[in-house]
Scaffold this active site. Structure first.
Site, PDB file in Angstrom:
ATOM      1  N   LEU A  10       0.873  -1.168   0.000  1.00 50.50           N
ATOM      2  CA  LEU A  10       0.000   0.000   0.000  1.00 50.50           C
ATOM      3  C   LEU A  10       0.911   1.219   0.000  1.00 50.50           C
ATOM      4  O   LEU A  10       1.823   1.319   0.824  1.00 50.50           O
ATOM      5  CB  LEU A  10      -0.915   0.020   1.218  1.00 50.50           C
ATOM      6  CG  LEU A  10      -2.005   1.099   1.153  1.00 50.50           C
ATOM      7  CD1 LEU A  10      -3.007   0.779   0.055  1.00 50.50           C
ATOM      8  CD2 LEU A  10      -2.715   1.256   2.492  1.00 50.50           C
ATOM      9  N   GLY A  37       3.244  -1.479  -4.902  1.00 47.22           N
ATOM     10  CA  GLY A  37       4.134  -2.639  -4.938  1.00 47.22           C
ATOM     11  C   GLY A  37       4.482  -2.923  -6.382  1.00 47.22           C
ATOM     12  O   GLY A  37       3.608  -2.958  -7.258  1.00 47.22           O
ATOM     13  N   THR A 212      15.422   1.768 -19.584  1.00 45.62           N
ATOM     14  CA  THR A 212      14.508   2.908 -19.574  1.00 45.62           C
ATOM     15  C   THR A 212      15.250   4.185 -19.198  1.00 45.62           C
ATOM     16  O   THR A 212      16.134   4.176 -18.345  1.00 45.62           O
ATOM     17  CB  THR A 212      13.336   2.677 -18.611  1.00 45.62           C
ATOM     18  OG1 THR A 212      13.822   2.508 -17.275  1.00 45.62           O
ATOM     19  CG2 THR A 212      12.554   1.426 -19.022  1.00 45.62           C
ATOM     20  N   ALA A 215      12.263  10.523 -19.340  1.00 46.43           N
ATOM     21  CA  ALA A 215      11.703  11.376 -20.385  1.00 46.43           C
ATOM     22  C   ALA A 215      12.335  11.144 -21.754  1.00 46.43           C
ATOM     23  O   ALA A 215      11.813  11.620 -22.769  1.00 46.43           O
ATOM     24  CB  ALA A 215      11.859  12.843 -19.993  1.00 46.43           C
ATOM     25  N   GLY A 217      12.699   8.078 -23.038  1.00 48.47           N
ATOM     26  CA  GLY A 217      12.199   6.836 -23.611  1.00 48.47           C
ATOM     27  C   GLY A 217      12.945   5.612 -23.134  1.00 48.47           C
ATOM     28  O   GLY A 217      13.194   5.435 -21.944  1.00 48.47           O
ATOM     29  N   VAL A 240       5.246   8.387 -10.622  1.00 47.90           N
ATOM     30  CA  VAL A 240       5.067   7.162  -9.851  1.00 47.90           C
ATOM     31  C   VAL A 240       4.349   6.123 -10.712  1.00 47.90           C
ATOM     32  O   VAL A 240       3.312   6.393 -11.306  1.00 47.90           O
ATOM     33  CB  VAL A 240       4.259   7.430  -8.569  1.00 47.90           C
ATOM     34  CG1 VAL A 240       3.929   6.124  -7.853  1.00 47.90           C
ATOM     35  CG2 VAL A 240       5.028   8.351  -7.634  1.00 47.90           C
ATOM     36  N   GLY A 243       7.521   3.374 -14.524  1.00 49.34           N
ATOM     37  CA  GLY A 243       8.413   2.253 -14.814  1.00 49.34           C
ATOM     38  C   GLY A 243       7.689   0.920 -14.762  1.00 49.34           C
ATOM     39  O   GLY A 243       7.939   0.023 -15.579  1.00 49.34           O
ATOM     40  N   ASP A 244       6.766   0.765 -13.808  1.00 47.89           N
ATOM     41  CA  ASP A 244       6.009  -0.473 -13.706  1.00 47.89           C
ATOM     42  C   ASP A 244       5.022  -0.613 -14.858  1.00 47.89           C
ATOM     43  O   ASP A 244       4.751  -1.725 -15.332  1.00 47.89           O
ATOM     44  CB  ASP A 244       5.282  -0.545 -12.365  1.00 47.89           C
ATOM     45  CG  ASP A 244       6.236  -0.689 -11.194  1.00 47.89           C
ATOM     46  OD1 ASP A 244       7.307  -1.296 -11.383  1.00 47.89           O
ATOM     47  OD2 ASP A 244       5.928  -0.184 -10.099  1.00 47.89           O
ATOM     48  N   GLY A 279      -0.888   8.975  -8.891  1.00 46.11           N
ATOM     49  CA  GLY A 279      -0.930   7.613  -8.392  1.00 46.11           C
ATOM     50  C   GLY A 279      -0.226   6.644  -9.311  1.00 46.11           C
ATOM     51  O   GLY A 279       0.235   6.994 -10.403  1.00 46.11           O
TER      52      GLY A 279
END
Length: 292
Positions: A10, A37, A212, A215, A217, A240, A243-244, A279
């Protein structure tokens, strides 16, 4: 099927004018709790990208655990491999400044309960049409077990080397595709991030690499001629989960039989799109929404 063996947290997200320096106290403007996570984030991204996803993870028997699995359940991620433990759900403390940059501290909690035995239980039936996606927010023994099982089954393995650990080299050696950002690449390769360095590292290791660059690319190397894929121009709200989003979309693209280059191009656009809202999971786009 994409099996994601990883963390469920969380996120406690604090908005600040500027990130504090060591020893400095900075007043914030808001605090929001949201699902996170790296494992769960990537599961949501891959599911929204159009791939079937099963999560293998642990969360606590607490309110944080219920909130942390909210989007996984809503989006249709298979949670049959998620076990509840008496340990508290993992949390991430995220600070975001006025420019959208962030700093993150992670307290693993229940993620520490993911074991090799658990991985063996839930990866039974793995075959060569499946993908196994991993990060490094759970015990390394479980990660290495999953990589070994993927290799034995002929399934493709994707390792997001985040965070970099002292023994990350053991996991990198077993994975098929490595995903890292610039800082992580420099730690595992000992080279400053660039297209030439990516090519050099891939030639030395025989790995495929998605590097990665925020900005700028991403660089794809190790699968034919290297490519630098540029993102669309955006004015980010926060980074945030970007990357995921990239990791989940890349895995989904490969699962859906896109070429490496096409999968990376889609992942770059999706990760840029994820920066346009606040988020992590809340901001991740659906496949139909990633055109600019």
């Amino acid at each position: 099927m994409i099996y994601i063996v990883g963390s469920i947290n969380l996120d406690y997200v604090a908005r600040l004018e500027a990130l504090p320096l060591p020893g400095e106290t900075v007043l914030g403007s808001s605090l929001v709790k949201s699902p996170g996570g790296k494992g769960a984030n990537q599961a949501v991204a891959a599911q929204r990208a159009g791939a079937p996803v099963r999560m293998i993870a642990c969360s606590g028997r607490d309110l944080d655990g219920e909130l942390a699995t909210k989007f996984l359940a809503q989006d249709g991620v298979d949670l049959s491999g998620v076990e509840r433990t008496e340990m508290p759900t993992g949390i991430a403390i995220i600070e975001i400044d006025a420019k959208g940059e962030n700093s993150i501290a992670v307290l693993p909690g229940a993620n520490e309960a993911v074991s090799s035995e658990m991985v063996k239980k839930y990866l039974q039936g793995l075959n060569n049409s499946d993908l196994v996606v991993l990060q490094q927010e759970i015990p390394q023994e479980a990660t290495l077990t999953a990589l070994c099982m993927a290799k034995q089954a002929g399934a493709m393995s994707i390792l997001n080397v985040a965070p970099v650990l002292a023994d990350s080299g053991d996991a990198v050696a077993q994975a098929d595709l490595i995903i890292v950002n610039e800082t992580e690449f420099e730690k595992i390769a000992g080279l400053e991030a660039s297209s030439n360095a990516a090519d050099q590292w891939c030639q030395q290791t025989g790995k495929a690499l998605a590097l990665t660059l925020g900005a700028d690319g991403a660089i794809l190397a190790g699968v034919g001629e290297s490519s630098h894929i540029r993102p669309p121009a955006i004015d980010p709200v926060d980074t945030v989960g970007a990357g995921d989003t990239f990791c989940g979309y890349l895995a989904a693209g490969l699962h859906n039989e896109l070429s490496y280059k096409d999968a990376v191009e889609t992942a770059v656009v999706a990760s840029a799109k994820a920066c346009l809202a606040s988020g992590a999971q809340e901001a991740m786009p659906w496949a139909k929404d990633i055109e600019f």
